[in-house]
Design a protein around this motif. Structure first.
Motif, PDB file in Angstrom:
ATOM      1  N   LYS A  34       0.815  -1.223   0.000  1.00  0.00           N
ATOM      2  CA  LYS A  34       0.000   0.000   0.000  1.00  0.00           C
ATOM      3  C   LYS A  34       0.846   1.270   0.000  1.00  0.00           C
ATOM      4  O   LYS A  34       0.305   2.373  -0.077  1.00  0.00           O
ATOM      5  N   VAL A  35       2.164   1.111   0.087  1.00  0.00           N
ATOM      6  CA  VAL A  35       3.085   2.249   0.118  1.00  0.00           C
ATOM      7  C   VAL A  35       3.778   2.432  -1.231  1.00  0.00           C
ATOM      8  O   VAL A  35       3.930   3.554  -1.726  1.00  0.00           O
ATOM      9  N   VAL A  36       4.199   1.329  -1.830  1.00  0.00           N
ATOM     10  CA  VAL A  36       4.999   1.375  -3.064  1.00  0.00           C
ATOM     11  C   VAL A  36       4.334   2.144  -4.197  1.00  0.00           C
ATOM     12  O   VAL A  36       4.999   2.968  -4.856  1.00  0.00           O
ATOM     13  N   PRO A  37       3.038   1.935  -4.502  1.00  0.00           N
ATOM     14  CA  PRO A  37       2.466   2.634  -5.668  1.00  0.00           C
ATOM     15  C   PRO A  37       2.607   4.150  -5.601  1.00  0.00           C
ATOM     16  O   PRO A  37       2.990   4.787  -6.596  1.00  0.00           O
ATOM     17  N   ALA A  38       2.332   4.748  -4.458  1.00  0.00           N
ATOM     18  CA  ALA A  38       2.415   6.206  -4.342  1.00  0.00           C
ATOM     19  C   ALA A  38       3.848   6.693  -4.448  1.00  0.00           C
ATOM     20  O   ALA A  38       4.118   7.751  -5.044  1.00  0.00           O
ATOM     21  N   VAL A  77      14.057   2.070   3.473  1.00  0.00           N
ATOM     22  CA  VAL A  77      12.883   2.214   4.340  1.00  0.00           C
ATOM     23  C   VAL A  77      12.692   0.896   5.074  1.00  0.00           C
ATOM     24  O   VAL A  77      12.584  -0.159   4.442  1.00  0.00           O
ATOM     25  N   ALA A  78      12.648   0.943   6.411  1.00  0.00           N
ATOM     26  CA  ALA A  78      12.624  -0.296   7.184  1.00  0.00           C
ATOM     27  C   ALA A  78      11.548  -0.268   8.253  1.00  0.00           C
ATOM     28  O   ALA A  78      11.151   0.799   8.737  1.00  0.00           O
ATOM     29  N   ASN A  79      11.122  -1.469   8.638  1.00  0.00           N
ATOM     30  CA  ASN A  79      10.108  -1.647   9.673  1.00  0.00           C
ATOM     31  C   ASN A  79      10.452  -2.854  10.518  1.00  0.00           C
ATOM     32  O   ASN A  79      11.026  -3.827  10.018  1.00  0.00           O
ATOM     33  N   ASP A  80      10.091  -2.806  11.808  1.00  0.00           N
ATOM     34  CA  ASP A  80      10.152  -3.968  12.694  1.00  0.00           C
ATOM     35  C   ASP A  80      11.586  -4.527  12.724  1.00  0.00           C
ATOM     36  O   ASP A  80      12.533  -3.769  12.836  1.00  0.00           O
ATOM     37  N   THR A  81      11.738  -5.842  12.623  1.00  0.00           N
ATOM     38  CA  THR A  81      13.066  -6.450  12.629  1.00  0.00           C
ATOM     39  C   THR A  81      13.959  -5.862  11.548  1.00  0.00           C
ATOM     40  O   THR A  81      15.180  -5.773  11.717  1.00  0.00           O
ATOM     41  N   GLY A  82      13.347  -5.463  10.431  1.00  0.00           N
ATOM     42  CA  GLY A  82      14.113  -4.851   9.358  1.00  0.00           C
ATOM     43  C   GLY A  82      14.805  -3.572   9.780  1.00  0.00           C
ATOM     44  O   GLY A  82      15.854  -3.206   9.225  1.00  0.00           O
ATOM     45  N   GLY A  83      14.249  -2.872  10.766  1.00  0.00           N
ATOM     46  CA  GLY A  83      14.902  -1.677  11.288  1.00  0.00           C
ATOM     47  C   GLY A  83      16.182  -2.008  12.024  1.00  0.00           C
ATOM     48  O   GLY A  83      17.177  -1.276  11.931  1.00  0.00           O
ATOM     49  N   ALA A  84      16.185  -3.117  12.768  1.00  0.00           N
ATOM     50  CA  ALA A  84      17.416  -3.555  13.434  1.00  0.00           C
ATOM     51  C   ALA A  84      18.473  -3.908  12.400  1.00  0.00           C
ATOM     52  O   ALA A  84      19.644  -3.527  12.526  1.00  0.00           O
ATOM     53  N   LEU A  85      18.072  -4.648  11.365  1.00  0.00           N
ATOM     54  CA  LEU A  85      19.009  -5.013  10.308  1.00  0.00           C
ATOM     55  C   LEU A  85      19.556  -3.774   9.613  1.00  0.00           C
ATOM     56  O   LEU A  85      20.741  -3.717   9.260  1.00  0.00           O
ATOM     57  N   THR A  86      18.713  -2.775   9.433  1.00  0.00           N
ATOM     58  CA  THR A  86      19.149  -1.546   8.774  1.00  0.00           C
ATOM     59  C   THR A  86      20.124  -0.766   9.646  1.00  0.00           C
ATOM     60  O   THR A  86      21.080  -0.161   9.143  1.00  0.00           O
ATOM     61  N   GLN A  87      19.924  -0.777  10.951  1.00  0.00           N
ATOM     62  CA  GLN A  87      20.898  -0.128  11.836  1.00  0.00           C
ATOM     63  C   GLN A  87      22.263  -0.805  11.735  1.00  0.00           C
ATOM     64  O   GLN A  87      23.306  -0.140  11.740  1.00  0.00           O
ATOM     65  N   VAL A 108       3.185   0.519  10.581  1.00  0.00           N
ATOM     66  CA  VAL A 108       2.764   1.763   9.944  1.00  0.00           C
ATOM     67  C   VAL A 108       2.432   1.566   8.464  1.00  0.00           C
ATOM     68  O   VAL A 108       1.469   2.164   7.961  1.00  0.00           O
ATOM     69  N   PRO A 109       3.169   0.719   7.707  1.00  0.00           N
ATOM     70  CA  PRO A 109       2.803   0.502   6.300  1.00  0.00           C
ATOM     71  C   PRO A 109       1.402  -0.093   6.131  1.00  0.00           C
ATOM     72  O   PRO A 109       0.802   0.046   5.062  1.00  0.00           O
ATOM     73  N   GLU A 110       0.895  -0.728   7.161  1.00  0.00           N
ATOM     74  CA  GLU A 110      -0.449  -1.314   7.108  1.00  0.00           C
ATOM     75  C   GLU A 110      -1.497  -0.318   7.585  1.00  0.00           C
ATOM     76  O   GLU A 110      -2.568  -0.183   6.989  1.00  0.00           O
ATOM     77  N   ASP A 111      -1.204   0.395   8.673  1.00  0.00           N
ATOM     78  CA  ASP A 111      -2.201   1.266   9.299  1.00  0.00           C
ATOM     79  C   ASP A 111      -2.250   2.673   8.704  1.00  0.00           C
ATOM     80  O   ASP A 111      -3.314   3.286   8.653  1.00  0.00           O
TER      81      ASP A 111
END
Length: 292
Positions: free
Chosen positions: A45-49, A101-111, A266-269
Protein backbone atom coordinates in the motif's frame (compact mmCIF):
# COMPACT_ATOMS: atom_id res chain seq x y z
CA UNK A 1 1.61 -14.75 -3.57
CA UNK A 2 3.22 -11.38 -4.24
CA UNK A 3 0.77 -8.47 -4.44
CA UNK A 4 0.60 -7.00 -7.95
CA UNK A 5 0.82 -3.46 -6.58
CA UNK A 6 4.50 -4.07 -5.83
CA UNK A 7 5.37 -4.32 -9.52
CA UNK A 8 7.27 -6.86 -11.58
CA UNK A 9 8.71 -9.91 -9.85
CA UNK A 10 12.44 -10.49 -10.29
CA UNK A 11 15.22 -12.67 -8.88
CA UNK A 12 18.88 -11.91 -8.20
CA UNK A 13 21.71 -14.34 -7.44
CA UNK A 14 23.92 -13.03 -4.65
CA UNK A 15 27.07 -14.51 -3.08
CA UNK A 16 24.95 -15.47 -0.06
CA UNK A 17 22.04 -16.92 -2.06
CA UNK A 18 19.07 -16.13 -4.25
CA UNK A 19 16.69 -13.29 -3.38
CA UNK A 20 13.30 -12.58 -4.95
CA UNK A 21 12.13 -8.99 -5.19
CA UNK A 22 9.53 -6.76 -6.82
CA UNK A 23 10.27 -3.57 -8.67
CA UNK A 24 8.02 -0.69 -9.67
CA UNK A 25 8.75 2.75 -11.07
CA UNK A 26 11.89 4.49 -12.25
CA UNK A 27 14.15 7.14 -10.80
CA UNK A 28 16.25 7.26 -7.61
CA UNK A 29 16.14 3.91 -5.77
CA UNK A 30 14.09 3.24 -2.67
CA UNK A 31 14.73 -0.18 -1.10
CA UNK A 32 12.35 -1.61 1.49
CA UNK A 33 13.35 -3.87 4.41
CA UNK A 34 10.62 -5.81 6.19
CA UNK A 35 10.84 -7.76 9.42
CA UNK A 36 10.44 -11.28 10.74
CA UNK A 37 7.68 -13.54 9.36
CA UNK A 38 6.50 -11.02 6.77
CA UNK A 39 7.61 -10.35 3.21
CA UNK A 40 7.47 -7.60 0.58
CA UNK A 41 3.67 -7.57 0.74
CA UNK A 42 4.03 -5.41 3.85
CA UNK A 43 4.76 -2.50 1.47
CA UNK A 44 1.96 -3.12 -1.05
CA UNK A 45 0.00 0.00 0.00
CA UNK A 46 3.09 2.25 0.12
CA UNK A 47 5.00 1.37 -3.06
CA UNK A 48 2.47 2.63 -5.67
CA UNK A 49 2.42 6.21 -4.34
CA UNK A 50 6.20 6.36 -3.96
CA UNK A 51 6.74 4.93 -7.45
CA UNK A 52 4.21 7.33 -8.97
CA UNK A 53 6.14 10.22 -7.39
CA UNK A 54 9.20 9.35 -9.49
CA UNK A 55 11.12 6.70 -7.57
CA UNK A 56 12.34 3.20 -8.35
CA UNK A 57 10.78 1.09 -5.59
CA UNK A 58 12.49 -2.23 -4.86
CA UNK A 59 10.86 -4.55 -2.32
CA UNK A 60 12.76 -7.81 -1.66
CA UNK A 61 11.63 -10.87 0.25
CA UNK A 62 14.43 -11.09 2.79
CA UNK A 63 15.12 -14.55 4.31
CA UNK A 64 13.20 -13.97 7.54
CA UNK A 65 10.72 -16.83 7.41
CA UNK A 66 8.14 -15.63 4.86
CA UNK A 67 10.40 -15.94 1.80
CA UNK A 68 9.84 -18.55 -0.88
CA UNK A 69 13.40 -19.40 -1.99
CA UNK A 70 15.50 -21.17 0.68
CA UNK A 71 19.01 -19.95 1.39
CA UNK A 72 22.07 -22.21 1.01
CA UNK A 73 23.25 -24.19 4.02
CA UNK A 74 26.36 -22.04 4.29
CA UNK A 75 24.53 -18.69 4.23
CA UNK A 76 25.07 -16.49 7.28
CA UNK A 77 21.58 -15.82 8.64
CA UNK A 78 22.61 -14.05 11.81
CA UNK A 79 21.49 -10.41 12.02
CA UNK A 80 24.91 -9.22 10.83
CA UNK A 81 24.81 -11.81 8.06
CA UNK A 82 21.41 -10.66 6.80
CA UNK A 83 22.58 -7.03 6.97
CA UNK A 84 25.50 -8.15 4.83
CA UNK A 85 23.04 -9.77 2.42
CA UNK A 86 21.24 -6.43 2.07
CA UNK A 87 24.61 -4.83 1.25
CA UNK A 88 25.24 -7.55 -1.36
CA UNK A 89 21.84 -6.82 -2.89
CA UNK A 90 22.57 -3.10 -3.21
CA UNK A 91 25.94 -3.86 -4.76
CA UNK A 92 24.65 -6.47 -7.22
CA UNK A 93 21.99 -4.08 -8.51
CA UNK A 94 24.62 -1.30 -8.50
CA UNK A 95 22.37 0.99 -6.45
CA UNK A 96 23.84 4.19 -5.08
CA UNK A 97 22.45 7.07 -3.02
CA UNK A 98 19.77 4.63 -1.88
CA UNK A 99 16.84 5.53 0.35
CA UNK A 100 16.29 2.55 2.66
CA UNK A 101 12.88 2.21 4.34
CA UNK A 102 12.62 -0.30 7.18
CA UNK A 103 10.11 -1.65 9.67
CA UNK A 104 10.15 -3.97 12.69
CA UNK A 105 13.07 -6.45 12.63
CA UNK A 106 14.11 -4.85 9.36
CA UNK A 107 14.90 -1.68 11.29
CA UNK A 108 17.42 -3.56 13.43
CA UNK A 109 19.01 -5.01 10.31
CA UNK A 110 19.15 -1.55 8.77
CA UNK A 111 20.90 -0.13 11.84
CA UNK A 112 23.53 -2.86 11.45
CA UNK A 113 23.72 -1.94 7.75
CA UNK A 114 24.35 1.71 8.70
CA UNK A 115 27.12 0.64 11.03
CA UNK A 116 28.83 -1.95 8.82
CA UNK A 117 27.94 -1.18 5.18
CA UNK A 118 26.93 2.49 4.78
CA UNK A 119 28.65 3.11 1.45
CA UNK A 120 25.65 2.97 -0.89
CA UNK A 121 23.14 4.65 1.41
CA UNK A 122 21.88 8.15 0.80
CA UNK A 123 19.20 8.39 3.48
CA UNK A 124 17.20 6.10 5.75
CA UNK A 125 13.60 5.92 6.98
CA UNK A 126 13.12 3.89 10.15
CA UNK A 127 9.52 3.13 11.09
CA UNK A 128 8.75 1.34 14.41
CA UNK A 129 11.55 -1.17 14.94
CA UNK A 130 13.90 -2.99 17.27
CA UNK A 131 16.81 -0.97 18.66
CA UNK A 132 19.31 -0.96 21.51
CA UNK A 133 18.38 -3.56 24.16
CA UNK A 134 14.98 -4.24 22.56
CA UNK A 135 15.97 -6.90 20.03
CA UNK A 136 13.58 -8.69 20.29
CA UNK A 137 11.24 -6.54 22.41
CA UNK A 138 8.44 -7.89 24.56
CA UNK A 139 6.29 -9.88 23.92
CA UNK A 140 8.79 -11.57 21.55
CA UNK A 141 11.87 -11.55 23.78
CA UNK A 142 11.74 -15.30 24.50
CA UNK A 143 11.57 -16.31 20.85
CA UNK A 144 15.29 -17.14 20.44
CA UNK A 145 15.17 -19.58 23.35
CA UNK A 146 11.84 -21.12 22.30
CA UNK A 147 13.01 -21.54 18.71
CA UNK A 148 15.82 -23.80 19.90
CA UNK A 149 13.29 -26.40 21.09
CA UNK A 150 12.94 -29.29 18.60
CA UNK A 151 9.89 -28.88 16.37
CA UNK A 152 8.96 -25.45 17.75
CA UNK A 153 9.14 -23.64 14.40
CA UNK A 154 7.00 -26.35 12.79
CA UNK A 155 4.46 -26.12 15.63
CA UNK A 156 4.37 -22.32 15.48
CA UNK A 157 3.65 -22.48 11.75
CA UNK A 158 0.66 -24.73 12.41
CA UNK A 159 -0.68 -22.74 15.35
CA UNK A 160 -0.46 -19.49 13.43
CA UNK A 161 -3.05 -20.80 10.99
CA UNK A 162 -5.64 -20.25 13.72
CA UNK A 163 -7.20 -16.76 13.78
CA UNK A 164 -7.40 -16.85 17.59
CA UNK A 165 -3.61 -17.34 17.69
CA UNK A 166 -2.95 -14.72 15.01
CA UNK A 167 -4.74 -12.13 17.14
CA UNK A 168 -2.55 -12.73 20.21
CA UNK A 169 0.02 -10.10 21.27
CA UNK A 170 2.85 -12.61 20.73
CA UNK A 171 1.70 -13.09 17.12
CA UNK A 172 0.21 -10.33 14.92
CA UNK A 173 -2.38 -8.92 17.32
CA UNK A 174 -0.40 -5.86 18.43
CA UNK A 175 1.22 -5.09 15.09
CA UNK A 176 -1.56 -3.72 12.90
CA UNK A 177 -4.31 -1.66 14.48
CA UNK A 178 -6.72 -2.26 11.61
CA UNK A 179 -5.80 -5.91 11.15
CA UNK A 180 -4.05 -7.67 8.27
CA UNK A 181 -6.08 -9.09 5.35
CA UNK A 182 -6.40 -12.87 5.32
CA UNK A 183 -4.68 -13.26 1.96
CA UNK A 184 -1.70 -11.19 3.10
CA UNK A 185 -1.36 -13.15 6.33
CA UNK A 186 -1.47 -16.33 4.26
CA UNK A 187 1.41 -15.05 2.12
CA UNK A 188 3.39 -14.48 5.32
CA UNK A 189 2.64 -17.84 6.93
CA UNK A 190 2.35 -20.30 4.05
CA UNK A 191 6.13 -20.61 3.35
CA UNK A 192 7.02 -21.62 6.90
CA UNK A 193 4.23 -24.21 6.91
CA UNK A 194 5.00 -25.61 3.49
CA UNK A 195 8.81 -25.81 3.44
CA UNK A 196 11.23 -27.49 5.80
CA UNK A 197 14.03 -25.38 4.29
CA UNK A 198 12.19 -22.14 5.04
CA UNK A 199 11.61 -23.32 8.61
CA UNK A 200 15.33 -24.03 8.83
CA UNK A 201 16.15 -20.51 7.59
CA UNK A 202 13.72 -18.94 10.06
CA UNK A 203 15.19 -20.92 12.94
CA UNK A 204 18.75 -20.01 11.96
CA UNK A 205 17.87 -16.35 12.11
CA UNK A 206 15.67 -16.35 15.22
CA UNK A 207 18.04 -18.35 17.44
CA UNK A 208 20.87 -15.96 16.54
CA UNK A 209 18.98 -12.79 17.52
CA UNK A 210 20.63 -11.04 20.44
CA UNK A 211 20.62 -7.40 21.45
CA UNK A 212 24.41 -7.37 21.31
CA UNK A 213 23.96 -6.75 17.56
CA UNK A 214 21.83 -3.63 17.99
CA UNK A 215 23.80 -2.35 20.97
CA UNK A 216 27.01 -2.66 18.95
CA UNK A 217 25.41 -0.95 15.95
CA UNK A 218 24.19 1.91 18.13
CA UNK A 219 27.79 2.70 19.10
CA UNK A 220 28.54 3.42 15.43
CA UNK A 221 25.42 5.41 14.54
CA UNK A 222 26.96 8.71 15.53
CA UNK A 223 29.26 8.28 12.54
CA UNK A 224 26.38 8.04 10.05
CA UNK A 225 25.94 11.65 8.98
CA UNK A 226 23.38 11.23 6.22
CA UNK A 227 19.70 12.10 6.80
CA UNK A 228 17.53 9.73 8.80
CA UNK A 229 13.77 10.04 9.21
CA UNK A 230 12.40 8.36 12.33
CA UNK A 231 8.68 7.60 12.00
CA UNK A 232 7.18 6.69 15.36
CA UNK A 233 3.64 5.32 15.85
CA UNK A 234 1.60 7.09 18.52
CA UNK A 235 -0.32 3.98 19.55
CA UNK A 236 2.56 1.50 19.28
CA UNK A 237 2.21 -1.34 21.80
CA UNK A 238 5.52 -3.04 20.97
CA UNK A 239 8.28 -0.48 20.56
CA UNK A 240 8.57 2.14 23.34
CA UNK A 241 8.64 5.77 22.22
CA UNK A 242 11.92 6.18 24.07
CA UNK A 243 13.71 3.97 21.53
CA UNK A 244 13.29 6.63 18.86
CA UNK A 245 14.13 9.42 21.32
CA UNK A 246 17.45 7.64 21.89
CA UNK A 247 18.05 7.08 18.17
CA UNK A 248 17.26 10.72 17.49
CA UNK A 249 19.82 11.78 20.09
CA UNK A 250 22.57 9.61 18.60
CA UNK A 251 22.10 10.12 14.86
CA UNK A 252 23.69 13.41 13.73
CA UNK A 253 21.08 14.24 11.06
CA UNK A 254 17.82 12.77 12.32
CA UNK A 255 14.26 14.06 12.20
CA UNK A 256 11.57 12.49 14.36
CA UNK A 257 7.87 12.44 13.48
CA UNK A 258 4.95 10.65 15.11
CA UNK A 259 2.03 9.17 13.19
CA UNK A 260 -1.35 8.96 14.89
CA UNK A 261 -3.74 6.01 14.84
CA UNK A 262 -1.18 3.31 14.11
CA UNK A 263 0.46 0.31 15.74
CA UNK A 264 3.94 -0.92 14.78
CA UNK A 265 3.00 -1.81 11.19
CA UNK A 266 2.76 1.76 9.94
CA UNK A 267 2.80 0.50 6.30
CA UNK A 268 -0.45 -1.31 7.11
CA UNK A 269 -2.20 1.27 9.30
CA UNK A 270 -1.03 4.56 7.76
CA UNK A 271 0.29 3.77 4.26
CA UNK A 272 -0.73 7.03 2.58
CA UNK A 273 0.90 9.19 5.23
CA UNK A 274 4.01 7.01 5.28
CA UNK A 275 4.28 7.22 1.49
CA UNK A 276 3.96 11.01 1.68
CA UNK A 277 6.71 11.20 4.29
CA UNK A 278 9.02 8.98 2.23
CA UNK A 279 8.46 11.02 -0.94
CA UNK A 280 8.96 14.37 0.81
CA UNK A 281 12.07 13.10 2.59
CA UNK A 282 13.66 11.49 -0.48
CA UNK A 283 12.76 14.43 -2.72
CA UNK A 284 14.35 16.89 -0.31
CA UNK A 285 17.48 14.73 -0.25
CA UNK A 286 17.58 14.59 -4.02
CA UNK A 287 17.21 18.38 -4.28
CA UNK A 288 20.00 18.97 -1.77
CA UNK A 289 22.45 16.89 -3.82
CA UNK A 290 21.51 18.37 -7.20
CA UNK A 291 24.22 20.43 -8.91
CA UNK A 292 23.82 24.19 -8.59
Amino acid sequence: MRDAALGAGKTVELPSGQVEYAERGSGPPVVFVHGLLVNANLWRKVVPAVADAGFRCIAPDWPLGAHRVPMPDEADLTPSGVAGLIAEFLAELDLTDVTVVANDTGGALTQILLADHPERLGRVVLTPCDAFEAFFPEPYARMPKLARLPGMIWLAGRLLRLPVVQRQPFAFGWLAKNGIPVEILDSYLRPIRASRQIRRDAKRFVVSVDNRFTVAAAKSLSGFRKPVLLVRAADDLIFPATLFDRLSAILPDARLVTLADSYSFVPEDQPAELARLIVDFATAGRASTAPA
